[in-house]
Design an enzyme around this catalytic site. Sequence first.
Site, PDB file in Angstrom:
ATOM      1  N   GLY A  36     -44.541 -47.145  61.506  1.00 38.65           N
ATOM      2  CA  GLY A  36     -45.259 -48.195  60.769  1.00 38.65           C
ATOM      3  C   GLY A  36     -44.880 -48.171  59.291  1.00 38.65           C
ATOM      4  CG  HIS A  37     -45.879 -44.780  56.781  1.00 36.40           C
ATOM      5  ND1 HIS A  37     -46.265 -43.767  57.631  1.00 36.40           N
ATOM      6  CD2 HIS A  37     -46.936 -45.021  55.972  1.00 36.40           C
ATOM      7  CE1 HIS A  37     -47.487 -43.401  57.338  1.00 36.40           C
ATOM      8  NE2 HIS A  37     -47.931 -44.143  56.346  1.00 36.40           N
ATOM      9  CD  GLN A  61     -57.009 -42.471  49.834  1.00 37.12           C
ATOM     10  OE1 GLN A  61     -56.306 -42.751  48.866  1.00 37.12           O
ATOM     11  NE2 GLN A  61     -56.790 -43.024  51.020  1.00 37.12           N
ATOM     12  CG  MET A 184     -47.296 -46.671  65.362  1.00 39.96           C
ATOM     13  SD  MET A 184     -45.611 -46.261  64.969  1.00 39.96           S
ATOM     14  CE  MET A 184     -44.862 -46.620  66.558  1.00 39.96           C
ATOM     15  CB  SER A 186     -50.694 -40.030  59.434  1.00 40.77           C
ATOM     16  OG  SER A 186     -49.761 -40.842  58.764  1.00 40.77           O
TER      17      SER A 186
HETATM   18  O1  PAF Z   1     -53.201 -46.349  53.113  1.00 40.34           O
HETATM   19  C1  PAF Z   1     -52.936 -45.273  52.568  1.00 40.34           C
HETATM   20  O2  PAF Z   1     -52.115 -44.493  53.042  1.00 40.34           O
HETATM   21  C2  PAF Z   1     -53.674 -44.886  51.293  1.00 40.34           C
HETATM   22  O3  PAF Z   1     -54.994 -45.331  51.309  1.00 40.34           O
HETATM   23  C3  PAF Z   1     -52.962 -45.345  50.019  1.00 40.34           C
HETATM   24  C4  PAF Z   1     -52.878 -46.856  49.925  1.00 40.34           C
HETATM   25  C5  PAF Z   1     -51.563 -44.746  49.973  1.00 40.34           C
HETATM   26  C6  PAF Z   1     -53.712 -44.856  48.780  1.00 40.34           C
HETATM   27  O4  PAF Z   1     -53.817 -43.462  48.752  1.00 40.34           O
END
Ligand code: PAF
Length: 282
Positions: A36-37, A61, A184, A186
């Site tokens: 996905g990334h 977060q 997908m 992680s």
């Molecule tokens: O979606 C993510 O992986 C995270 O929330 C992000 C946008 C990289 C911010 O840490």
Amino acid sequence: MELLADPNLLKQHCHAWRAQGLSIALVPTMGFLHAGHLSLFDHARTLADRLVVSIFVNPTQFGPNEDLDRYPRDLPRDLELAAAHGADLVFAPEAQAMYHPDHAAWVDVPELGRGLCGASRPGHFRGVCTVVAKLFGLARPDVAVFGEKDWQQLAIIRRMTRDLELGVTVVGRPIFREPDGLAMSSRNVYLTPGERAEAPAIRQGLVLVQGAVRSGELDVGRLGLMFRAHLAEKLSGARVDYAEFVHPEALSPVVRVDAPTLFAVAVFVGRVRLIDNILLEV
Ligand code: PAF
């Protein structure tokens, strides 16, 4: 491909590119990259002259009881994948480099961040917005690309970028799925083999609801029950955190699907919380 950990060097590098007239795309990630990334990188590569990928497991977060310490990490593998998918620069800072000990400024979009994932993860989107605003400030990208799996995150980042005039074009890309339909993530590595085998039921539930809408069922109460009944049957041990029908941009609840509506869900499969969504068109 360049690897930088120092925010000031990232700033300098991007400044030099801009001075040469080169445009910059940014894809922020928390690493442990999956297909996905990589699809985000491939797309971002088509939008600008230079691609910056950030890999940072952003502590602000995560809630106190969340998986910050055990969030999967594999920087060497991530670097290989990023290089193979066109990244010119990977920015992978330590938390101390991103947050001063007396860090005190926060960015928040509370109206959009209260419901859905925000309800069970208080403070999560404040952490996301703050780190994304910092990354935008450091790289000053022309464009930034995010996945639609985190639809609420994308809507919030769009609003933040618009309201604060950050000057970045925010692009959303469709959810990338395993062949059996599981979105997908992680976090999929946390699933036991049994949970992994049943987890595609989440996507099947979304498609079931989409089918019902197409057949004329527009009442969100009945549609929500349909989804929950499907999961109860197909995904043993699942617990629905939320299954909500909302306006795709305002993220406000709707009672009938008589306009494009986002059906967003979060489901605990064992200890793993998975999210997914579908845009329902009438
Ligand atoms: O979606 C993510 O992986 C995270 O929330 C992000 C946008 C990289 C911010 O840490």
